[in-house]
Scaffold this active site. Structure first.
Site, PDB file in Angstrom:
ATOM      1  N   ARG A  20       3.729  -0.117  -4.938  1.00 32.58           N
ATOM      2  CA  ARG A  20       3.580  -0.686  -3.595  1.00 32.58           C
ATOM      3  C   ARG A  20       2.302  -1.504  -3.438  1.00 32.58           C
ATOM      4  NH1 ARG A  20       6.977   1.944  -0.010  1.00 32.58           N
ATOM      5  NH2 ARG A  20       5.736   1.110   1.677  1.00 32.58           N
ATOM      6  N   HIS A  24      17.885 -36.592  -8.385  1.00 32.53           N
ATOM      7  CA  HIS A  24      17.232 -37.137  -7.188  1.00 32.53           C
ATOM      8  C   HIS A  24      15.719 -36.915  -7.212  1.00 32.53           C
ATOM      9  CE1 HIS A  24      21.058 -38.137  -5.410  1.00 32.53           C
ATOM     10  NE2 HIS A  24      21.489 -36.913  -5.700  1.00 32.53           N
ATOM     11  N   GLU A  80      17.465 -17.500  -8.518  1.00 37.74           N
ATOM     12  CA  GLU A  80      17.048 -16.132  -8.825  1.00 37.74           C
ATOM     13  C   GLU A  80      16.434 -16.049 -10.231  1.00 37.74           C
ATOM     14  OE1 GLU A  80      16.455 -13.548  -7.271  1.00 37.74           O
ATOM     15  OE2 GLU A  80      16.680 -11.859  -8.627  1.00 37.74           O
ATOM     16  N   LYS A 103       5.868  -4.168  -4.276  1.00 37.18           N
ATOM     17  CA  LYS A 103       7.319  -4.018  -4.183  1.00 37.18           C
ATOM     18  C   LYS A 103       7.845  -4.235  -2.768  1.00 37.18           C
ATOM     19  CE  LYS A 103      11.369  -2.909  -5.753  1.00 37.18           C
ATOM     20  NZ  LYS A 103      12.053  -4.006  -6.475  1.00 37.18           N
ATOM     21  N   CYS A 157       0.838  -1.193   0.000  1.00 41.89           N
ATOM     22  CA  CYS A 157       0.000   0.000   0.000  1.00 41.89           C
ATOM     23  C   CYS A 157       0.882   1.257   0.000  1.00 41.89           C
ATOM     24  CB  CYS A 157      -0.942   0.102   1.190  1.00 41.89           C
ATOM     25  SG  CYS A 157      -2.076  -1.275   1.319  1.00 41.89           S
ATOM     26  N   LYS A 173      12.638 -14.826 -11.011  1.00 41.19           N
ATOM     27  CA  LYS A 173      12.314 -13.731 -11.932  1.00 41.19           C
ATOM     28  C   LYS A 173      11.260 -14.174 -12.937  1.00 41.19           C
ATOM     29  CE  LYS A 173      13.578 -11.129 -10.209  1.00 41.19           C
ATOM     30  NZ  LYS A 173      14.392 -10.815  -9.056  1.00 41.19           N
ATOM     31  N   TRP A 181      -2.914  -2.749  -1.597  1.00 43.73           N
ATOM     32  CA  TRP A 181      -2.600  -4.168  -1.777  1.00 43.73           C
ATOM     33  C   TRP A 181      -3.386  -4.871  -0.692  1.00 43.73           C
ATOM     34  CZ3 TRP A 181      -0.397  -8.245   0.973  1.00 43.73           C
ATOM     35  CH2 TRP A 181       0.021  -9.352   0.196  1.00 43.73           C
ATOM     36  N   ASN A 187      -1.485   2.175   5.789  1.00 45.41           N
ATOM     37  CA  ASN A 187      -0.624   1.122   5.264  1.00 45.41           C
ATOM     38  C   ASN A 187      -0.150   0.310   6.458  1.00 45.41           C
ATOM     39  OD1 ASN A 187       1.312  -0.437   3.952  1.00 45.41           O
ATOM     40  ND2 ASN A 187       2.875   1.168   4.065  1.00 45.41           N
ATOM     41  N   GLY A 188      -0.466  -0.985   6.465  1.00 48.23           N
ATOM     42  CA  GLY A 188      -0.078  -1.829   7.593  1.00 48.23           C
ATOM     43  C   GLY A 188      -1.232  -2.749   7.946  1.00 48.23           C
ATOM     44  N   GLU A 244       7.735 -14.651 -11.202  1.00 48.99           N
ATOM     45  CA  GLU A 244       6.984 -13.521 -10.664  1.00 48.99           C
ATOM     46  C   GLU A 244       6.462 -12.563 -11.717  1.00 48.99           C
ATOM     47  OE1 GLU A 244      10.856 -11.054  -8.944  1.00 48.99           O
ATOM     48  OE2 GLU A 244       8.943 -10.810  -7.965  1.00 48.99           O
TER      49      GLU A 244
HETATM   50  O1  M6R Z   1      12.947  -5.117  -0.119  1.00 51.23           O
HETATM   51  P1  M6R Z   1      13.517  -6.482   0.132  1.00 51.23           P
HETATM   52  O2  M6R Z   1      14.806  -6.700  -0.564  1.00 51.23           O
HETATM   53  O3  M6R Z   1      13.600  -6.816   1.588  1.00 51.23           O
HETATM   54  O4  M6R Z   1      12.469  -7.464  -0.516  1.00 51.23           O
HETATM   55  C1  M6R Z   1      12.586  -8.854  -0.381  1.00 51.23           C
HETATM   56  C2  M6R Z   1      11.687  -9.570  -1.354  1.00 51.23           C
HETATM   57  O5  M6R Z   1      10.347  -9.258  -1.091  1.00 51.23           O
HETATM   58  C3  M6R Z   1      12.015  -9.208  -2.802  1.00 51.23           C
HETATM   59  O6  M6R Z   1      13.339  -9.465  -3.117  1.00 51.23           O
HETATM   60  C4  M6R Z   1      11.106  -9.995  -3.773  1.00 51.23           C
HETATM   61  O7  M6R Z   1      11.405 -11.352  -3.712  1.00 51.23           O
HETATM   62  C5  M6R Z   1      11.253  -9.450  -5.195  1.00 51.23           C
HETATM   63  N1  M6R Z   1       9.974  -9.212  -5.780  1.00 51.23           N
HETATM   64  C6  M6R Z   1      11.992 -10.367  -6.090  1.00 51.23           C
HETATM   65  O8  M6R Z   1      12.121  -9.856  -7.373  1.00 51.23           O
END
Ligand code: M6R
Length: 611
Positions: A27, A507, A484, A606, A2, A488, A75, A101-102, A491
């Site tokens: 956000r 395995h 990673e 984010k 949010c 990517k 969100w 927000n929270g 997501e």
């Molecule tokens: O802001 P942060 O680095 O603490 O965020 C951690 C994860 O939420 C963040 O890396 C998330 O996995 C990303 N969307 C990955 O691309």
């Protein structure tokens, strides 16, 4: 999650709020709304399900007046995305409007109590419990600020809020606990925002509110107190951000822009921190913890998502370069475990946003147990940056694409510098140190080279985009790169992908491989190369489609893999900094070809400030 913004000043508030919401949209983006106050003429509320652009369209038909207002992009946590659940929320009398927000954890108890007092709730949200409670207390006391204080003392959970009241047409109130909030100080105006990007075009002078603080903004100035009414002196800081950094600059998406920024961001991350000729690393933010760094006998690294992957790369770096035993934990797991912290343990938390709830909780848990905790954080002044004992900023500027890219490479670069520094204090010779540092300094140029693969990656994405299941394999320090790469792809393109250490394939996961299944193998030339070539053979025997990321000039893989993406050679331990580039591009192009909103993937936000 949010984004909230508030404004009080002389400008027409609608435009200020909308522009701010567009910048905060990363956000959270399932619904949005505004509330403005026009003198004593009452509160004007507009809310829509969907994006900020939908709210903007709505406002074109039905604008809101005034120079004081609050706005929100959501969100959803409590209650599905709907107009009624969108913020701002009003109290029963309609005199107060609030954005939040929270999470208010005891919202059920508050709701039951207030319903017992005859108050009817309209939404399913936890936020409404807070505004209704403030409204209830205000009704009884007639003192707005005191009612906010009392309500905030009664709620459990986290909040960043902005609130306006019809009876106080020249006052904007903001408060925080656990969710980021800053106050911008402009000329005859104040802004309140979840982050600096929403206000930078108005001012760069900001006050970062601390947990438990309430700011009252109006013509009389800015007053900050605690929820117990203790006055607090405002500490003004300069926002380290430019408007240029948050604009697209001709790129179609922030993610692509951020991928392309990496040569420059890596230079910024390392600038002034490396002296390759002298074989020295200088991390200014860590000087106060020199003793703990020198004496550390064990490292404990924590983060979430991409930051956790960077920590895994860190494990290889610290063990190889510094020979310090290193453990990596998901922050979300560590916070509820009973981590063993002894005298020789040095903890490190990694976070781009500096606001991730799980990482913050892990940090607090480790501090409670007496650990010195260092931070590797991007956002200056963020909660994690402030609560760690010392830390190193990434210096990559705002990362807006939800998929983290430039922060990942910078996190690795910081961990590499720290590992070299620790290694030098232990067993690395001056010339070994100089060799690693010289290679680190050469990385930005190699990333530039790796970016030239873009066209080849695009072609590949066109061929593979319809496949719904992918595997990513890597060994050693490139195993986290495989994780990673898979994250990517998942997501932003919503393709199912799994990352594995290559040898684990046999395995179990090898059962998944059938004709044409894309298997991305991260296989730069290193001591594991022969082993990974065998893994490639195993995939080929099952007719999987191998996309190999390897070192320039690796002719052996050209004949073996279906596609080879060659990146410049570097020291094996630093190779993740280059091998990750084509994987970022591959995910980006697949998502784009599938027509997804690359910067705002579904269900994500984010900054994950809820558990
Ligand atoms: O802001 P942060 O680095 O603490 O965020 C951690 C994860 O939420 C963040 O890396 C998330 O996995 C990303 N969307 C990955 O691309």
């Amino acid at each position: 999650m949010c984004g909230i913004i508030g404004y009080i000043g002389r400008k027409p508030v609608e435009r200020v709020l909308l522009t701010g919401l567009h910048r905060l949209e990363y956000r959270g983006y399932d619904s949005a709304g505004v509330a403005t106050l026009n003198g004593s003429g009452g509160i004007h509320v507009r809310r829509v399900v969907g994006r900020v652009r939908d709210l903007e369209r709505h406002l074109q038909q039905d604008p809101v007046p005034g120079t004081l207002g609050i706005a929100h992009t959501r969100w959803a946590t409590h209650g599905r995305p709907s107009e009624i659940n969108a913020h701002p929320h009003l109290d029963a009398s309609g005199r107060l409007a609030l954005v939040h927000n929270g999470i208010i954890e005891n919202h059920d108890t508050i709701r039951t109590f207030l319903e017992g007092q005859g108050i009817t709730f309209r939404s399913e949200t936890d936020t409404e419990a807070l505004v209704q409670l403030i409204g209830f207390l205000y009704e009884q006391t007639g003192d707005l600020v005191e009612s906010v204080r009392r309500a905030l003392r009664d709620v459990d959970g986290t909040y960043g809020i902005a609130l306006l009241c019809r009876d106080a047409p020249e006052t904007l109130i903001a408060a925080r606990r656990g969710s980021p909030l800053l106050v911008g100080i402009g000329e005859d105006e104040y802004l309140v925002s979840s982050d600096g990007s929403a206000i930078i075009e108005h001012t760069s002078q900001v006050v970062y509110l601390q947990d438990g603080e309430i700011a009252v903004l109006g013509p009389a100035g800015l007053t900050i107190t605690t929820t117990d009414a203790v006055p607090v002196e405002a500490e003004v800081s300069e926002l380290e951000m430019t408007l240029e950094q948050i604009e697209l600059a001709g790129f179609e998406h922030h993610m692509l822009k951020e991928i392309y920024e990496q040569p420059e961001t890596l230079r910024d991350t390392m600038r002034g921190r490396i002296d390759a000729r002298e074989g020295r690393v200088k991390l200014g933010g860590l000087v106060t913890c020199e003793r703990e760094i020198a004496r550390a006998r064990r490292l404990l690294l924590a983060g979430c998502g991409t930051a956790w992957h960077a920590a895994l790369v860190g494990e290889y770096l610290f063990e190889e370069l510094a020979r310090v035993p290193t453990e990596v934990e998901y922050a979300s797991e560590l916070r509820y475990r009973n981590p063993i912290i002894d005298e020789g343990t040095l903890a490190l938390v990694i976070s781009q946003s500096g606001e991730t709830a799980d990482t913050l909780a892990a940090l607090r848990e480790m501090k409670t147990k007496g650990a010195t905790v260092l931070g590797v954080v991007n956002v200056v002044g963020s909660t994690i940056a402030r609560e760690t004992d010392a830390g190193v900023y990434l210096r990559v500027g705002p990362e807006i694409g939800v998929a983290s890219t430039k922060a990942f490479t910078a996190q690795i670069a910081v961990l590499a510098m720290l590992a070299v520094d620790m290694g030098r204090r232990r067993h690395l010779s001056p010339w070994q140190t100089a060799e690693v540092l010289a290679e680190l300094e050469a990385i930005p140029e190699k990333v530039e080279q790796a970016l030239k693969l873009d066209e080849q990656v695009q072609d590949l994405a066109r061929q593979l985009v319809d496949r719904d299941n992918w595997l990513y394999l890597g060994r050693g320090v490139n195993y986290p790169v495989a994780l990673e790469g898979a994250l990517k792809l998942k997501e932003i393109s919503y393709i199912h992908a799994e990352g594995l250490p290559a040898a684990e394939m046999k395995h179990g996961p090898i059962a998944l491989i059938d004709k044409g299944m894309p298997v991305v193998v991260v296989a730069p030339r290193d001591h594991m190369h022969d082993k990974i070539v065998s893994n490639i053979e195993e995939i080929r025997s099952r007719q999987g489609r191998v996309i190999a990321v390897t070192t320039e000039g690796d002719t052996r893989l050209r004949g073996l893999a279906d596609a080879v993406l060659e990146v410049p050679a570097t020291l094996p331990i630093l190779s993740p900094l280059v091998t990750t580039i084509p994987l970022q591009l591959l995910a980006y192009h697949c998502a784009r070809l599938r027509g997804h909103d690359v910067d705002k993937p579904r269900n994500l936000a984010k900054s994950v400030t809820v558990e």
